[in-house]
Each structure stands twice: as C-alpha cells, then as structure tokens.
Design a protein around this motif. Structure first.
Motif, short mmCIF file in Angstrom:
data_model
loop_
_atom_site.label_atom_id
_atom_site.label_comp_id
_atom_site.label_asym_id
_atom_site.label_seq_id
_atom_site.Cartn_x
_atom_site.Cartn_y
_atom_site.Cartn_z
N ILE A 46 0.81 -1.12 0.23
CA ILE A 46 -0.02 0.08 -0.04
C ILE A 46 0.85 1.38 0.09
CG2 ILE A 46 -1.94 1.16 1.34
CD1 ILE A 46 -2.28 -1.32 2.49
N VAL A 47 0.76 2.15 -0.86
CA VAL A 47 1.41 3.52 -1.02
C VAL A 47 0.75 4.59 -0.82
CG1 VAL A 47 2.81 4.63 -2.60
CG2 VAL A 47 3.12 2.27 -2.75
N LEU A 48 0.94 5.38 0.44
CA LEU A 48 0.12 6.34 0.75
C LEU A 48 0.79 7.61 1.07
CD1 LEU A 48 -2.58 4.85 2.90
CD2 LEU A 48 -2.94 5.27 0.47
N GLN A 49 0.48 8.61 0.62
CA GLN A 49 1.20 9.91 1.21
C GLN A 49 0.95 10.15 2.78
OE1 GLN A 49 3.42 11.61 -0.35
NE2 GLN A 49 3.05 10.21 -2.32
N LEU A 50 1.85 9.92 3.58
CA LEU A 50 1.68 10.03 5.09
C LEU A 50 2.45 11.11 5.53
CD1 LEU A 50 1.55 6.42 6.03
CD2 LEU A 50 -0.48 8.16 5.74
N ALA B 229 -3.17 5.48 15.63
CA ALA B 229 -4.00 4.34 15.74
C ALA B 229 -5.32 4.73 14.58
CB ALA B 229 -4.62 4.29 17.32
N ILE B 230 -5.80 5.89 14.58
CA ILE B 230 -6.77 5.97 13.66
C ILE B 230 -6.42 5.79 12.32
CG2 ILE B 230 -8.33 7.89 12.78
CD1 ILE B 230 -8.37 9.20 15.71
N ARG B 231 -5.21 6.27 12.01
CA ARG B 231 -4.56 6.23 10.72
C ARG B 231 -4.36 4.61 10.36
NH1 ARG B 231 -1.63 9.03 6.86
NH2 ARG B 231 -3.14 10.95 7.77
N ILE B 232 -3.84 3.79 11.29
CA ILE B 232 -3.68 2.43 10.91
C ILE B 232 -5.01 1.55 10.94
CG2 ILE B 232 -2.96 0.17 12.26
CD1 ILE B 232 -0.64 1.63 13.45
N THR B 233 -6.04 1.82 11.69
CA THR B 233 -7.19 1.45 11.62
C THR B 233 -8.02 1.60 10.23
OG1 THR B 233 -7.63 1.57 14.00
CG2 THR B 233 -9.64 1.18 12.71
N GLY B 234 -7.87 3.13 9.92
CA GLY B 234 -8.40 3.26 8.73
C GLY B 234 -7.70 2.47 7.43
N ILE B 235 -6.38 2.42 7.33
CA ILE B 235 -5.79 1.68 6.48
C ILE B 235 -6.44 0.20 6.33
CG2 ILE B 235 -3.67 0.67 5.59
CD1 ILE B 235 -2.45 3.27 6.35
N ALA B 236 -6.57 -0.45 7.81
CA ALA B 236 -6.82 -1.68 7.72
C ALA B 236 -8.17 -2.08 7.17
CB ALA B 236 -6.70 -2.37 9.22
N GLU B 237 -9.34 -1.21 7.49
CA GLU B 237 -10.47 -1.24 7.16
C GLU B 237 -10.67 -0.94 5.45
OE1 GLU B 237 -12.45 -2.44 9.00
OE2 GLU B 237 -11.71 -2.50 10.93
N SER B 238 -9.90 0.01 5.05
CA SER B 238 -9.95 0.42 3.51
C SER B 238 -9.66 -0.75 2.78
CB SER B 238 -9.19 1.76 3.38
OG SER B 238 -9.79 2.66 4.16
N PHE B 239 -8.51 -1.51 3.12
CA PHE B 239 -7.69 -2.25 2.36
C PHE B 239 -8.06 -3.82 2.76
CE2 PHE B 239 -5.42 1.42 1.72
CZ PHE B 239 -5.30 1.41 0.09
N ASP B 240 -9.05 -3.98 3.88
CA ASP B 240 -9.42 -5.28 4.21
C ASP B 240 -8.53 -6.08 4.86
OD1 ASP B 240 -11.30 -7.22 4.88
OD2 ASP B 240 -11.54 -8.07 2.88
N LEU B 241 -7.60 -5.55 5.70
CA LEU B 241 -6.34 -6.35 6.13
C LEU B 241 -6.61 -7.20 7.25
CD1 LEU B 241 -3.59 -3.30 5.86
CD2 LEU B 241 -4.24 -5.26 4.23
N LEU B 242 -7.81 -7.09 7.86
CA LEU B 242 -7.92 -8.10 9.11
C LEU B 242 -9.17 -9.04 8.85
CD1 LEU B 242 -7.64 -5.28 11.75
CD2 LEU B 242 -5.95 -7.08 11.28
N SER C 178 4.29 -7.49 6.16
CA SER C 178 3.92 -8.37 5.20
C SER C 178 2.42 -7.91 4.81
CB SER C 178 3.69 -9.91 5.93
OG SER C 178 3.09 -9.72 6.99
N LYS C 179 1.83 -7.35 5.86
CA LYS C 179 0.36 -6.70 5.30
C LYS C 179 0.43 -5.61 4.42
CE LYS C 179 -2.44 -9.41 8.11
NZ LYS C 179 -3.59 -10.13 7.74
N GLY C 180 1.48 -4.89 4.23
CA GLY C 180 1.64 -4.05 3.20
C GLY C 180 1.47 -2.43 3.83
#
Length: 324
Positions: free
Chosen positions: A3-7, A57-70, A131-133
C-alpha cells in the motif's frame, strides 16, 4: 500487496512518551490474590504522547478497514465491530446451525491466552505489519513505539525504579489494541475452517471457536484438531495458551439427543463442558435462554441498590437531588 499512501507523520516517538508507570490492579472476583495471574498490569503513559498514539491508531485502523487487512470476524478496536456485534454473530451462527435440523449441535470453545499483550514479540509484530503492506512510515513509527521502552511498577503504595521492557505491547496505549489485532489476525484465520465446519470470533485477545456437527463427540474432535493449529501459531509468535482456563459448552435445545458430557483432551488438560460459560462479559447457557445472565444482572443490581441506600438514607448521606 503493498500500500502506497502519502503520509505526513513523524517516524520517531520521543523517549519521554515511551516511559510508563505500570500499575498492578486486582482482577475482580478472583479467589486467591496471592497468585500473580489474579492481577492486571496497566501502563500509565504521558497524556501528550497518548494523543499522538491515538492519531496513529486512527490512521492504522483506517488503512486496515480500507484494504480489508483484518479477518471479518475479528472484533474490538474497530468501528462497527464491538462486543454486541461479536455476541450477535455468535448467536446468529448458533441459530443457523439449529435451523438446519434437529440432528445438528454446536459446540463453543473459549480459549485463554496467557499474558497476551505482555508476551507479544516485537520482531514478529513488525514482520506482520510489513507483510500486510502498511506504509513504511507507520512501520518505522511502530518500531520506535515498541523499542527503548522503560517502565516502573506500582503495587499498592510501592513504586520500583525504571527498568527496560523488551517484549510486549503496553496495555493503556490507544494504539495497542489495533496493533494486537494485526498480531493475532493469523490465529483467527487458522481457527476458521469451512471444511471443519468451524468459525472463530475474536475480540482483541479473546478467541472463541464455534463448530457444529451431528454429535458433540465430532465437535470435540474438530476442536482438538483446530487447537493444534493454534499451538503452531503460538510457537511462531512467542505466545502461550492456558488450557486449564479454557471453557467448553455444547449448544442445543434438545440436550437429550446428544452427549452433553463430551470432553476435549488438550495436552495434559481435560476440558469438561459446562452448562453456563462467560463470553465477553455475558453468561451464555446451552439453550441461549439467557436465564443465568438475567439472574446475574439482578444480583448485581441488588448489591448496587443496597450500597446506594446506605449512602442516601433519610437521616444521613447525600440529599435526594444529589443521590439522583
């Protein structure tokens, strides 16, 4: 997948934010408080640092939900996946089994992870995040968050000197729950197997495995096989389970049709089924009638009413308006 995002975020957590005072609290209702397992350590952290950790935590959670990582059945620390959602899923799955016909019975095994947060391996967690990207900036920040930690321990009125902490995810940090969800995501996936007719429901460090079949003996055999996958996961992740604290229950509205005493043999521990077990704070009975949970709530309310009446009596205590 990467996953490549501008952070626009920092890569480093200042040392003062990695210094904690770990307060040891009693777990309620334990019979013997001379045992270390009867206490829960909570890390008290710098408030300003926790604000930064909350943003991450909000940023990580947002990425996890957007890309279905969990996994879908992994609850807790996620929007729309709270305790009520986990219990509703368990109930719906059980009713689906029952509605398939009277010959089907479900069995639920509640696992117990020993020191789940405290024993988490830092290298393994960082490997999982990579590994989750997740973006390298976030992985680098998490590495800074985990390493170089210092803590003291407070037990009652005594506080120790600072000492280094090399393992574990500090309980008390806003970012810790979502990090642990990544840490045990593989465990939830390994416990969910359509071929075995098994489904796992996780809530942070709580894991409950539901399986169904035509006999309780078959269900117990399936749970034993699935638990072998849990053991392999634990070896790779530096985790451990406490089979002596496992709870097993057979779920059916026709108990006379099945052997409700079927047990599971895990290592040297025999897990005996119970008629009522506690799952996510709720008392679940074998018929899902909720009688034991209602009685527990009534008893709790009776104690609370008694305590309230003692401080709001007519001749002493708070006034009526303040008592309300």
């Amino acid at each position: 997948m990467y996953i490549v995002l501008q952070l626009n975020t920092i890569l480093f957590l200042p040392q003062p934010f990695r210094t904690a005072n770990t307060v040891v609290l009693r777990k309620p209702g334990k019979p013997d408080y001379s045992q270390a397992k009867a206490y829960r350590p909570i890390a008290l952290l710098d408030t300003l640092g926790k604000a930064l950790e909350k943003a991450v935590a909000i940023r990580i959670t947002g990425i996890a939900e957007s890309f279905d990582l969990l996994p879908r059945h992994q609850m807790g620390a996620r929007a729309g996946r709270d305790t009520l959602t986990a219990l509703e899923l368990l109930i719906e799955q059980t009713h689906t089994v029952w509605n398939s016909g009277p010959r089907w019975v479900a069995s639920l095994l509640s696992l117990d992870m020993a020191g789940a947060f405290n024993n988490a391996s830092h290298p393994r967690l960082l490997h999982i995040l990579r590994s989750k990207g997740l973006p390298i900036t976030l992985v680098t920040w998490v590495q800074s968050f985990l390493t170089g930690r210092l803590s003291s321990i407070t037990i009652r009125n005594s506080t120790s000197t600072l000492f280094p902490v090399f393992n574990g995810i500090p309980q008390g940090s806003p970012v810790s729950p979502i990090l642990f969800l990544f840490y045990n995501s593989e465990l939830i996936s390994k416990c969910t197997d359509s071929g075995f007719k098994a489904s796992a429901i996780g809530f942070v460090d709580d894991v409950n495995i539901l399986t169904w079949g035509e006999s309780t003996e078959r269900n117990c055999h399936t749970l034993t096989q699935i638990h072998s996958n849990c053991t392999m996961w634990a070896r790779r992740h530096g985790a451990s389970f406490a089979p002596a604290k496992y709870e097993l229950i057979h779920l059916t509205r026709s108990p006379k049709r099945f052997n409700m005493a079927a047990t599971i043999q895990i290592q040297e521990c025999e897990v005996t089924p119970r008629t009522v077990i506690r799952v996510l704070g709720v008392q679940i009975d074998s018929k899902l009638r909720w009688g034991p949970h209602i009685r527990q709530v009534q008893a709790k309310m009776a104690r609370q009413n008694l305590a309230l009446s003692r401080v709001t009596a007519s001749t002493w205590g708070a006034t009526f308006s303040k008592a309300r």
